[in-house]
Design a protein around this motif. Structure first.
Motif, mmCIF file in Angstrom:
data_model
loop_
_atom_site.group_PDB
_atom_site.id
_atom_site.type_symbol
_atom_site.label_atom_id
_atom_site.label_comp_id
_atom_site.label_asym_id
_atom_site.label_seq_id
_atom_site.Cartn_x
_atom_site.Cartn_y
_atom_site.Cartn_z
ATOM 1 N N ALA A 74 4.095 -1.649 -9.486
ATOM 2 C CA ALA A 74 4.821 -1.272 -8.261
ATOM 3 C C ALA A 74 6.325 -1.319 -8.496
ATOM 4 O O ALA A 74 7.069 -0.438 -8.043
ATOM 5 C CB ALA A 74 4.424 -2.184 -7.115
ATOM 6 N N ARG A 75 6.800 -2.360 -9.207
ATOM 7 C CA ARG A 75 8.238 -2.460 -9.482
ATOM 8 C C ARG A 75 8.696 -1.321 -10.389
ATOM 9 O O ARG A 75 9.802 -0.792 -10.214
ATOM 10 C CB ARG A 75 8.555 -3.813 -10.121
ATOM 11 N N TRP A 76 7.866 -0.944 -11.360
ATOM 12 C CA TRP A 76 8.227 0.170 -12.227
ATOM 13 C C TRP A 76 8.312 1.468 -11.431
ATOM 14 O O TRP A 76 9.038 2.385 -11.804
ATOM 15 C CB TRP A 76 7.206 0.312 -13.365
ATOM 16 N N ARG A 77 7.562 1.553 -10.348
ATOM 17 C CA ARG A 77 7.632 2.756 -9.511
ATOM 18 C C ARG A 77 8.940 2.809 -8.738
ATOM 19 O O ARG A 77 9.543 3.880 -8.592
ATOM 20 C CB ARG A 77 6.466 2.770 -8.526
ATOM 21 N N THR A 78 9.376 1.697 -8.211
ATOM 22 C CA THR A 78 10.571 1.698 -7.370
ATOM 23 C C THR A 78 11.859 1.520 -8.169
ATOM 24 O O THR A 78 12.909 2.010 -7.766
ATOM 25 C CB THR A 78 10.482 0.578 -6.320
ATOM 26 N N LEU A 126 0.837 -1.202 0.000
ATOM 27 C CA LEU A 126 0.000 0.000 0.000
ATOM 28 C C LEU A 126 0.868 1.247 0.000
ATOM 29 O O LEU A 126 0.648 2.182 -0.779
ATOM 30 C CB LEU A 126 -0.929 0.010 1.223
ATOM 31 N N PHE A 127 1.843 1.252 0.874
ATOM 32 C CA PHE A 127 2.747 2.386 0.998
ATOM 33 C C PHE A 127 3.426 2.686 -0.337
ATOM 34 O O PHE A 127 3.600 3.848 -0.708
ATOM 35 C CB PHE A 127 3.787 2.067 2.078
ATOM 36 N N GLY A 128 3.815 1.634 -1.059
ATOM 37 C CA GLY A 128 4.490 1.818 -2.342
ATOM 38 C C GLY A 128 3.631 2.502 -3.375
ATOM 39 O O GLY A 128 4.147 3.125 -4.309
ATOM 40 N N ASP A 179 11.164 7.766 1.781
ATOM 41 C CA ASP A 179 10.605 8.775 0.902
ATOM 42 C C ASP A 179 9.634 8.095 -0.051
ATOM 43 O O ASP A 179 10.010 7.206 -0.807
ATOM 44 C CB ASP A 179 11.732 9.455 0.111
ATOM 45 N N THR A 180 8.367 8.535 -0.058
ATOM 46 C CA THR A 180 7.386 7.901 -0.935
ATOM 47 C C THR A 180 7.468 8.413 -2.360
ATOM 48 O O THR A 180 6.731 7.957 -3.213
ATOM 49 C CB THR A 180 5.954 8.141 -0.414
ATOM 50 N N THR A 181 8.341 9.369 -2.622
ATOM 51 C CA THR A 181 8.527 9.798 -3.998
ATOM 52 C C THR A 181 9.337 8.729 -4.715
ATOM 53 O O THR A 181 10.506 8.532 -4.456
ATOM 54 C CB THR A 181 9.276 11.146 -4.061
ATOM 55 N N SER A 182 8.690 8.028 -5.619
ATOM 56 C CA SER A 182 9.315 6.878 -6.266
ATOM 57 C C SER A 182 10.363 7.302 -7.275
ATOM 58 O O SER A 182 10.483 8.468 -7.629
ATOM 59 C CB SER A 182 8.250 6.058 -6.988
ATOM 60 N N ASP A 183 11.102 6.319 -7.754
ATOM 61 C CA ASP A 183 12.082 6.600 -8.802
ATOM 62 C C ASP A 183 11.404 7.080 -10.075
ATOM 63 O O ASP A 183 12.018 7.740 -10.897
ATOM 64 C CB ASP A 183 12.897 5.336 -9.118
ATOM 65 N N LEU A 184 10.123 6.716 -10.254
ATOM 66 C CA LEU A 184 9.428 7.220 -11.424
ATOM 67 C C LEU A 184 9.275 8.726 -11.354
ATOM 68 O O LEU A 184 9.306 9.413 -12.359
ATOM 69 C CB LEU A 184 8.038 6.580 -11.542
ATOM 70 N N ALA A 185 9.084 9.269 -10.151
ATOM 71 C CA ALA A 185 8.897 10.707 -10.016
ATOM 72 C C ALA A 185 10.185 11.428 -9.656
ATOM 73 O O ALA A 185 10.274 12.633 -9.765
ATOM 74 C CB ALA A 185 7.847 10.992 -8.942
ATOM 75 N N ARG A 186 11.186 10.666 -9.204
ATOM 76 C CA ARG A 186 12.447 11.276 -8.801
ATOM 77 C C ARG A 186 13.569 10.689 -9.651
ATOM 78 O O ARG A 186 13.839 9.498 -9.595
ATOM 79 C CB ARG A 186 12.714 10.978 -7.327
ATOM 80 N N ALA A 187 14.178 11.519 -10.464
ATOM 81 C CA ALA A 187 15.270 11.033 -11.315
ATOM 82 C C ALA A 187 16.312 12.123 -11.438
ATOM 83 O O ALA A 187 16.054 13.297 -11.194
ATOM 84 C CB ALA A 187 14.730 10.644 -12.701
ATOM 85 N N ASP A 188 17.512 11.738 -11.808
ATOM 86 C CA ASP A 188 18.593 12.693 -11.976
ATOM 87 C C ASP A 188 18.503 13.297 -13.376
ATOM 88 O O ASP A 188 18.628 12.591 -14.373
ATOM 89 C CB ASP A 188 19.952 12.015 -11.804
ATOM 90 N N GLY A 189 18.280 14.588 -13.455
ATOM 91 C CA GLY A 189 18.192 15.231 -14.746
ATOM 92 C C GLY A 189 16.762 15.579 -15.086
ATOM 93 O O GLY A 189 15.832 14.824 -14.834
ATOM 94 N N THR A 190 16.592 16.728 -15.713
ATOM 95 C CA THR A 190 15.259 17.234 -16.017
ATOM 96 C C THR A 190 14.459 16.289 -16.896
ATOM 97 O O THR A 190 13.294 15.994 -16.623
ATOM 98 C CB THR A 190 15.371 18.605 -16.710
ATOM 99 N N ALA A 191 15.061 15.799 -17.975
ATOM 100 C CA ALA A 191 14.333 14.961 -18.923
ATOM 101 C C ALA A 191 13.832 13.683 -18.266
ATOM 102 O O ALA A 191 12.684 13.280 -18.449
ATOM 103 C CB ALA A 191 15.218 14.629 -20.118
#
Length: 485
Positions: A345-349, A52-54, A199-211
């Motif tokens: 869920a895996r695509w999010r993390t 759920l948290f994910g 941090d609930t901000t997943s890798d999908l929403a948090r990435a290095d670089g603007t693009a």
């Protein structure tokens, strides 16, 4: 009984000696401010894997305050929808709540994962008519994570939640008052995320670089909509259209920006999303056609409506819609669907990006440009040929170009993004009208045949509606011709 309300709030971190500013200056003329203090004790539930948290879904039981009971919070764009159920004396989580999160939890058992106690000072802002504009909560928090990651922590924070009469401008004004002091926007999405130190901000929403950030945040928003749709379906509501749109946007991104994702994982997820969208589409098609035909019949002169035409349309299509919805609900209970939710869920993390994503903004712009050129070419071909299949392909290409323009809009240097989105939205609408007419003629032919063999009915009106749909399709083709440029 389950109740739901939309929740929109901002959170701020403050020091323990922070002084809450005078909020009366944010009130409209004649408004008033009410203050109170209460203690809230909450137990949060999740799976051992924090499923759920994910997905930013939270389930808790709260004691104290005016809203004691069970709370389920589900993402809803920039806000959240909170479903509430009064507490009773029974042990365990109510079935009404476990049923709603069965898909997100992928049928794993739920257990307590955190206990949070909050001493809350509330400042409620009302307008002159007594309508709640906003509630400012000054929270002193003591929290304990339960399980392998057991830890205790304490902090103070300010939450500003809109009431039914508030707006974004009021949120901004209150935020400005708070940040004149030492308050600062919180880096934590929720008390639970801070308690679990995650941090609930997943890798999908948090990435290095603007693009990368733009690309993955776009996909993250679609996952949220799909997950919310799961919960609302289980509640007996109708999120079919919004869920399908989110799936289309996700699949379009997988295709347009294909070089940025691992090919095997991309194809696998695209296939499964297409499968799920197909099940939802059977329901949505009946909804659209029922509304379409009912409107068409209502515009006909009475003397041309021969027999129980409206009843035939409604009864037959509604029965098919219910059967299709039963199939969707069976799908939600199946292993294949659970695997799809787990994949999202895996695509999010850990999204399966390739080295191509290092091309950054250039890769985003090039892919979006390619989608525009393909849409333009397919529209020109479809108009020249006049074939229904080609027009449908052109419509899908226009959708992909539109969604790619939406995604690329925040990338620096992207020009005229809003104009591009508007252009392809118009093409999509015109070609969508054509496709709806093509589908409608097939359904009308079937309904007319049934009416023609049923005592007390005949197929005349269905034939008339069929001719009108053919005319609609011709008009859409003509409009499409004018859109070629």
């Amino acid at each position: 009984m389950l109740e739901a309300q939309r929740e929109r709030e901002d959170k701020y971190e403050v020091d323990h000696d922070f002084a809450v500013p005078d909020l009366e200056e944010t009130l409209p003329a004649g408004g008033r401010l009410e203050q109170a203090t209460t203690t809230l004790d909450s137990v949060y539930y999740d799976t051992d894997d924090h499923d759920l948290f994910g997905h930013r879904v939270t389930l808790r039981r709260r004691a104290g305050g005016t809203d004691a009971g069970w709370h389920l919070k589900v993402p809803a764009d920039k806000a959240r929808t909170e479903v509430r159920l009064p507490a009773d004396d029974a042990d365990g989580i109510p079935a009404e709540m476990t049923d709603l999160v069965a898909g997100v939890a992928v049928d794993k058992p739920l257990r307590p994962v955190a206990m949070i106690s909050t001493t809350r000072g509330t400042y409620r802002l009302f307008d002159a008519g007594g309508i709640l504009l906003a509630e400012v909560a000054d929270d002193r928090v003591q929290a304990t994570a339960i399980g392998d990651s057991a830890r205790a922590s304490a902090w103070r924070e300010i939450e500003v939640e809109l009431g039914e009469g508030g707006d974004e401008e009021l949120l901004q004004r209150i935020g400005e008052r708070l940040t004149r002091g030492t308050a600062r926007p919180s880096e934590w999405e929720s008390k639970l995320s801070r308690t679990l130190a995650a941090d609930t901000t997943s890798d999908l929403a948090r990435a290095d670089g603007t693009a990368r950030t733009v690309l993955l945040a776009y996909l993250d928003a679609q996952v949220e909509a799909i997950v919310a749709g799961d919960v609302w379906l289980r509640r007996g509501l109708d999120p079919i259209h919004s869920t399908r749109v989110a799936i289309r946007r996700f699949r379009s991104t997988l295709r347009v920006f294909r070089d940025l994702f691992d090919p095997d994982q991309r194809r696998r997820l695209d296939r499964e999303l297409k499968w799920y969208a197909g099940a939802l589409g059977e329901v949505r098609d009946r909804q659209v056609q029922r509304e379409r035909f009912a409107g068409a019949v209502a515009t006909l002169p009475v003397e041309l409506v021969m027999g129980p035409v409206a009843a035939r349309i409604e009864n037959d299509l509604l029965a098919e819609q219910h059967r299709s919805l039963d199939t969707v609900m069976d799908t939600l209970a199946g292993a294949r669907y659970r695997d799809l939710v787990a994949s999202l869920a895996r695509w999010r993390t850990a999204p399966p990006l390739t080295d191509e994503d290092t091309a950054g903004e250039k890769a985003i712009k090039q892919a979006a440009g390619k989608a525009r050129r393909k849409a333009k070419k397919r529209l020109a071909t479809a108009v020249a040929v006049g074939d229904d299949t080609e027009l449908h392909r052109a419509r899908k290409a226009a959708k992909r170009a539109r969604y790619a323009a939406e995604l690329a809009a925040p990338v620096p240097g992207t020009k005229k993004a809003a104009r591009k989105v508007k252009k392809y939205k118009k093409i999509q609408r015109v070609l969508g009208e054509h496709q709806d007419s093509v589908v409608a003629t097939g359904i009308l032919r079937m309904l007319g045949a049934r009416a023609g063999t049923t005592p007390g009915e005949n197929g005349f009106t269905f034939g008339l509606l069929y001719a009108l749909e053919q005319q609609n399709a011709d008009n859409a083709r003509a409009q499409a011709t004018r859109l070629v440029s």
